[in-house]
Design a protein around this motif. Structure first.
Motif, PDB file in Angstrom:
ATOM      1  N   TRP B  14       0.856  -1.089  -0.070  1.00  0.00           N
ATOM      2  CA  TRP B  14       0.053   0.042  -0.133  1.00  0.00           C
ATOM      3  C   TRP B  14       1.046   1.299  -0.177  1.00  0.00           C
ATOM      4  O   TRP B  14       2.031   1.078   0.560  1.00  0.00           O
ATOM      5  N   GLU B  15       0.588   2.448  -0.401  1.00  0.00           N
ATOM      6  CA  GLU B  15       1.088   3.622  -0.735  1.00  0.00           C
ATOM      7  C   GLU B  15       0.336   4.843  -0.239  1.00  0.00           C
ATOM      8  O   GLU B  15      -0.733   4.922  -0.464  1.00  0.00           O
ATOM      9  N   ILE B  16       1.165   5.512   0.506  1.00  0.00           N
ATOM     10  CA  ILE B  16       0.656   6.800   0.849  1.00  0.00           C
ATOM     11  C   ILE B  16       1.285   7.715  -0.013  1.00  0.00           C
ATOM     12  O   ILE B  16       2.509   8.016  -0.143  1.00  0.00           O
ATOM     13  N   MET B  22       5.941  16.017   1.995  1.00  0.00           N
ATOM     14  CA  MET B  22       6.565  14.802   1.925  1.00  0.00           C
ATOM     15  C   MET B  22       7.690  14.714   0.674  1.00  0.00           C
ATOM     16  O   MET B  22       7.596  15.496  -0.223  1.00  0.00           O
ATOM     17  N   ASN B  23       8.917  14.058   1.106  1.00  0.00           N
ATOM     18  CA  ASN B  23      10.035  14.076   0.027  1.00  0.00           C
ATOM     19  C   ASN B  23       9.717  13.129  -0.634  1.00  0.00           C
ATOM     20  O   ASN B  23      10.317  12.861  -2.036  1.00  0.00           O
ATOM     21  N   VAL B  24       9.082  11.741  -0.311  1.00  0.00           N
ATOM     22  CA  VAL B  24       9.007  10.555  -0.877  1.00  0.00           C
ATOM     23  C   VAL B  24       7.665  10.083  -0.438  1.00  0.00           C
ATOM     24  O   VAL B  24       7.122  10.505   0.371  1.00  0.00           O
ATOM     25  N   GLN B  52       3.147   8.145  11.195  1.00  0.00           N
ATOM     26  CA  GLN B  52       4.336   8.201  11.353  1.00  0.00           C
ATOM     27  C   GLN B  52       5.273   7.835  10.197  1.00  0.00           C
ATOM     28  O   GLN B  52       6.246   8.370   9.755  1.00  0.00           O
ATOM     29  N   VAL B  53       4.679   6.949   9.309  1.00  0.00           N
ATOM     30  CA  VAL B  53       5.207   6.726   8.104  1.00  0.00           C
ATOM     31  C   VAL B  53       5.387   7.986   7.149  1.00  0.00           C
ATOM     32  O   VAL B  53       6.470   7.967   6.689  1.00  0.00           O
ATOM     33  N   LYS B  54       4.376   8.721   7.347  1.00  0.00           N
ATOM     34  CA  LYS B  54       4.133   9.810   6.564  1.00  0.00           C
ATOM     35  C   LYS B  54       5.078  10.918   6.867  1.00  0.00           C
ATOM     36  O   LYS B  54       6.064  11.563   6.151  1.00  0.00           O
ATOM     37  N   ASN B  55       5.183  11.104   8.413  1.00  0.00           N
ATOM     38  CA  ASN B  55       6.107  12.061   8.945  1.00  0.00           C
ATOM     39  C   ASN B  55       7.497  11.572   8.551  1.00  0.00           C
ATOM     40  O   ASN B  55       8.487  12.588   8.461  1.00  0.00           O
ATOM     41  N   VAL B  56       7.883  10.384   8.615  1.00  0.00           N
ATOM     42  CA  VAL B  56       9.393   9.990   8.135  1.00  0.00           C
ATOM     43  C   VAL B  56       9.759  10.133   6.776  1.00  0.00           C
ATOM     44  O   VAL B  56      10.872  10.660   6.259  1.00  0.00           O
ATOM     45  N   ALA B  57       8.654  10.305   5.820  1.00  0.00           N
ATOM     46  CA  ALA B  57       8.774  10.552   4.475  1.00  0.00           C
ATOM     47  C   ALA B  57       8.977  12.094   4.403  1.00  0.00           C
ATOM     48  O   ALA B  57       9.532  12.448   3.108  1.00  0.00           O
ATOM     49  N   ARG B  58       8.802  12.883   5.253  1.00  0.00           N
ATOM     50  CA  ARG B  58       9.133  14.289   5.339  1.00  0.00           C
ATOM     51  C   ARG B  58      10.744  14.608   5.892  1.00  0.00           C
ATOM     52  O   ARG B  58      10.966  15.787   5.624  1.00  0.00           O
ATOM     53  N   LEU B  59      11.299  13.865   6.166  1.00  0.00           N
ATOM     54  CA  LEU B  59      12.759  13.927   6.701  1.00  0.00           C
ATOM     55  C   LEU B  59      13.721  14.379   5.495  1.00  0.00           C
ATOM     56  O   LEU B  59      13.410  13.752   4.293  1.00  0.00           O
ATOM     57  N   PRO B  60      14.281  15.237   5.707  1.00  0.00           N
ATOM     58  CA  PRO B  60      15.428  15.824   4.592  1.00  0.00           C
ATOM     59  C   PRO B  60      16.468  14.459   4.034  1.00  0.00           C
ATOM     60  O   PRO B  60      16.856  13.662   4.928  1.00  0.00           O
ATOM     61  N   GLY B  61      16.648  14.371   2.859  1.00  0.00           N
ATOM     62  CA  GLY B  61      17.296  13.319   2.350  1.00  0.00           C
ATOM     63  C   GLY B  61      16.971  11.844   2.228  1.00  0.00           C
ATOM     64  O   GLY B  61      17.574  11.011   1.509  1.00  0.00           O
ATOM     65  N   GLN B  63      15.502   8.661   0.819  1.00  0.00           N
ATOM     66  CA  GLN B  63      15.430   8.136  -0.687  1.00  0.00           C
ATOM     67  C   GLN B  63      14.191   7.118  -0.916  1.00  0.00           C
ATOM     68  O   GLN B  63      14.097   6.403   0.131  1.00  0.00           O
ATOM     69  N   ASN B  64      13.807   7.004  -2.049  1.00  0.00           N
ATOM     70  CA  ASN B  64      12.930   5.986  -2.623  1.00  0.00           C
ATOM     71  C   ASN B  64      11.433   6.135  -2.143  1.00  0.00           C
ATOM     72  O   ASN B  64      10.504   6.460  -2.451  1.00  0.00           O
ATOM     73  N   ALA B  65      11.521   5.820  -0.688  1.00  0.00           N
ATOM     74  CA  ALA B  65      10.127   5.859  -0.042  1.00  0.00           C
ATOM     75  C   ALA B  65      10.523   5.482   1.521  1.00  0.00           C
ATOM     76  O   ALA B  65      11.635   5.073   2.123  1.00  0.00           O
ATOM     77  N   SER B  66       9.542   6.191   2.388  1.00  0.00           N
ATOM     78  CA  SER B  66       9.715   5.784   3.756  1.00  0.00           C
ATOM     79  C   SER B  66       8.653   4.604   3.858  1.00  0.00           C
ATOM     80  O   SER B  66       7.630   4.322   3.506  1.00  0.00           O
TER      81      SER B  66
END
Lengths: 132, 484
Positions: B14-16, B22-24, B52-61, B63-66
């Protein structure tokens, strides 16, 4: 596991939150207590102060090989730099506690943490989640 | 809470979608039932693993996906089962991606004793293990260390324990990283953290940590099982523990350091433990050096316990050192610099796995030579009443997950819920009825760890296999479980 302490002052709420944490670690009961040591800490906010306070107790208990059962918060004060706390922790040696020891608490975390007055204006509540 | 938009990619993924800051995108390995549970949990509680998965996707740098593996459940800022890989130039390191139990992991050893012999002497063996392996709150190890020796632990890892008589030389070949990581700097670890560890090397701890004697109940992938030396009824011992109080204190100490760093470098803090520093900043480098020290401490700890376990089996069954050898040891709360392909280019990344196991597939040089044709064993703990698994990584897993896998069943009920629902005595008695001997230091711990408090590990690994990311090799059933 969530813990919650309340009291008529911030200091009392902190003491009760610590007592809730101790209940996870050692069977509640009457113990002949000795002083483990002093925990002094500071924080920019009351929540940070709470987390530092609880983690300070975990740290000193491990270092002294004691099981904390009670804490006396002697002073909480605020200055320009934020909040500071001084306390004295009491407990028994882990060898003496033996089979009454329960679960290790790894750390007090910020998750679900707050320090605020409850619906009763005379009641302070301090809560957080501890990692087991 | 509970309002995270999520779309189905296929039955097990599944994908957010990437949106806003979000960076990824976020990607979660799950079936529909798991996703519905996560959504419900997010709606009804403060704990929202999808957010929390979405928040991690916002961290700088990043790659690919959280990413989140199939045992996803809410953590402290970073979901348990979460994986994030960060560009070393532009990326950050966050305390939440490692957690308080640095390099918590599993060592599994193969015992050359027939299962029937173990069954006959199960009670005696359980008692001997319970006496010999320090466990539970306040337990102390056989090693009493000075400050200087603790610094050696943090630099030498498993070799420190080996040189003090715990285990045999060949053990190190079958530990991830050979039982020691470079880049550790004891100077980045506080005095308090070291003092807490003086007597804790060689202790199991409590909570979900355990020592289990298990047997191979079913083989799913016979070629890989043969490479690993496993077949039906093979007896193994699994040790699940980490860096003990030293790791906890490193986490606590660096929360403040990284909080200040987040403010200094303008990194948005979306949850308190999701504090971060650029990888290439003084604060980031110090934290990484401290975590590497914690990783080595955990290697030393499991090596010491492995030595104790080996001695018990030697005494009980009159076998030599070679009668109990290593399958593998791998952590699941770690950070590691690894090389992975991103958009067709091989790059060095900092990979954070929080409650996720490294699962390198065939051909990777980090995998011991004997296992390299099939990939490394991935050790997945279940519950004390159900089963555990040995998995193997796949090439698809290398592409999709930076070579990662689940780490366990994942909690279904909080410890508080479990305590309300189960009694320790009843759990132990019921499991004894199924032929599983439990020895615990705290009966409350047995209630908290009741099999019903966890997700169905069979379903968790089936999701990963269905997605093509990991493959089941064997299923292990418990005979004896020692807990703190």
């Amino acid at each position: 596991m969530g813990i919650l302490g309340w009291g008529q002052s911030v200091a009392e709420a902190f003491e009760e939150a610590a007592a809730a944490m101790f209940d996870l670690m050692i069977e509640p009961g009457e113990y002949k207590q000795a002083v483990i040591g002093e925990v002094a800490c500071n924080g920019n906010t009351l929540v940070e102060l709470l987390i530092e306070f609880l983690n300070g107790i975990l740290s000193i208990s491990d270092r002294k090989e004691m099981a904390a059962v009670c804490v006396d918060v002697e002073r909480i004060s605020m200055s320009d730099g934020g909040w500071s706390l001084e306390s004295r922790v009491f407990g028994i040696s882990r060898a003496e506690a033996g089979g009454n020891l329960l679960t290790e608490v790894k750390a007090a975390t910020y998750y679900g943490s707050s320090v605020a007055k409850g619906t009763d204006p005379d009641r302070w509540e301090a809560k957080c989640v501890v990692d087991l | 809470m509970g309002s995270v938009k999520i779309v189905k990619v296929h039955d097990y993924l599944w994908e957010i979608p990437k949106e806003g800051s979000m960076n990824v995108p976020g990607r979660i390995y799950a079936d529909r039932k798991s996703i519905e549970h996560l959504r419900e949990e997010g709606r009804s509680k403060q704990w929202d693993a999808l957010l929390q998965v979405k928040n991690v996707a916002r961290l700088p740098g990043i790659q690919n996906a959280s990413l989140a593996m199939a045992d996803i459940h809410p953590g402290y800022g970073f979901p348990i089962g979460g994986v994030g890989a960060f560009d070393v130039e532009t990326g950050v390191v966050t305390m939440a991606g490692v957690g308080f139990d640095i390099n918590c992991g599993v060592r599994t050893m193969i015992v050359d004793v027939p299962r029937s012999d173990i069954e006959r002497r199960k009670e005696d063996l359980a008692d001997a293990l319970f006496r010999s392996v320090p466990a539970g709150l306040g337990s102390t190890g056989y090693l009493k260390l000075s400050m200087k020796e603790i610094d050696q632990v943090l630099r030498q890892g498993a070799r420190f324990s080996l040189e003090r008589g715990f285990g045999v030389e060949g053990d190190l070949d079958y530990i991830e990283e050979g039982g020691v990581v470079g880049g550790a700097d004891p100077g980045c670890v506080s005095r308090h953290a070291k003092e807490r560890q003086f007597k804790q090397v060689g202790t199991l701890g409590s909570g979900n940590h355990y020592l289990e004697v298990q047997y191979v109940d079913e083989v799913f992938d016979r070629p890989s099982a043969e490479v690993f030396g496993l077949k039906e009824d093979t007896v193994v011992v699994s040790i699940h523990t980490g860096s003990r109080a030293l790791g906890h204190q490193i986490g606590t100490d660096y929360l403040r350091t990284l909080k200040r760093a987040s403010e200094k470098y303008g990194i948005s803090v979306l949850e308190a433990e999701l504090v971060a520093a650029p990888i290439k900043s003084p604060e980031g480098e110090q934290y990484i050096a401290a975590v590497n020290s914690g990783i080595n401490c955990a290697f030393a700890n499991r090596q010491a316990i492995g030595g104790l376990v080996r001695n018990v089996f030697k005494e009980q069954f009159a076998i030599g050192d070679s009668g109990i050898g290593m399958l593998y040891e791998v952590g699941h709360n770690n950070l590691k610099f690894e090389r992975h392909e991103v958009n067709g280019v091989m790059r060095k990344l900092l990979v954070l796995r929080k409650g996720a196991t490294r699962a390198f597939g065939p051909g990777r040089r980090e995998v011991p030579g004997r296992y390299r044709p099939v990939g490394q064993p991935v050790l997945v703990g279940g519950t004390m009443g159900t089963c555990s698994f040995v998995l193997v990584g796949t090439e698809q897993g290398m592409d999709e997950t930076f070579g990662s896998a689940v780490h366990g069943a994942g909690r279904l009920k909080s410890r508080k819920q479990a305590l309300r629902q189960y009694r320790g005595e009843t759990v132990i008695r019921d499991l004894a009825g199924e032929g599983i001997i439990i020895r615990v230091h705290s009966k409350r711990g047995a209630a908290e760890e009741a099999p019903g408090a966890y997700k169905d590990v069979e379903r968790v690994v089936a999701i990963m296999e269905g997605a093509g990311v990991n493959k089941r090799v064997v299923r292990l059933k418990p005979m004896i479980c020692i807990k703190g």
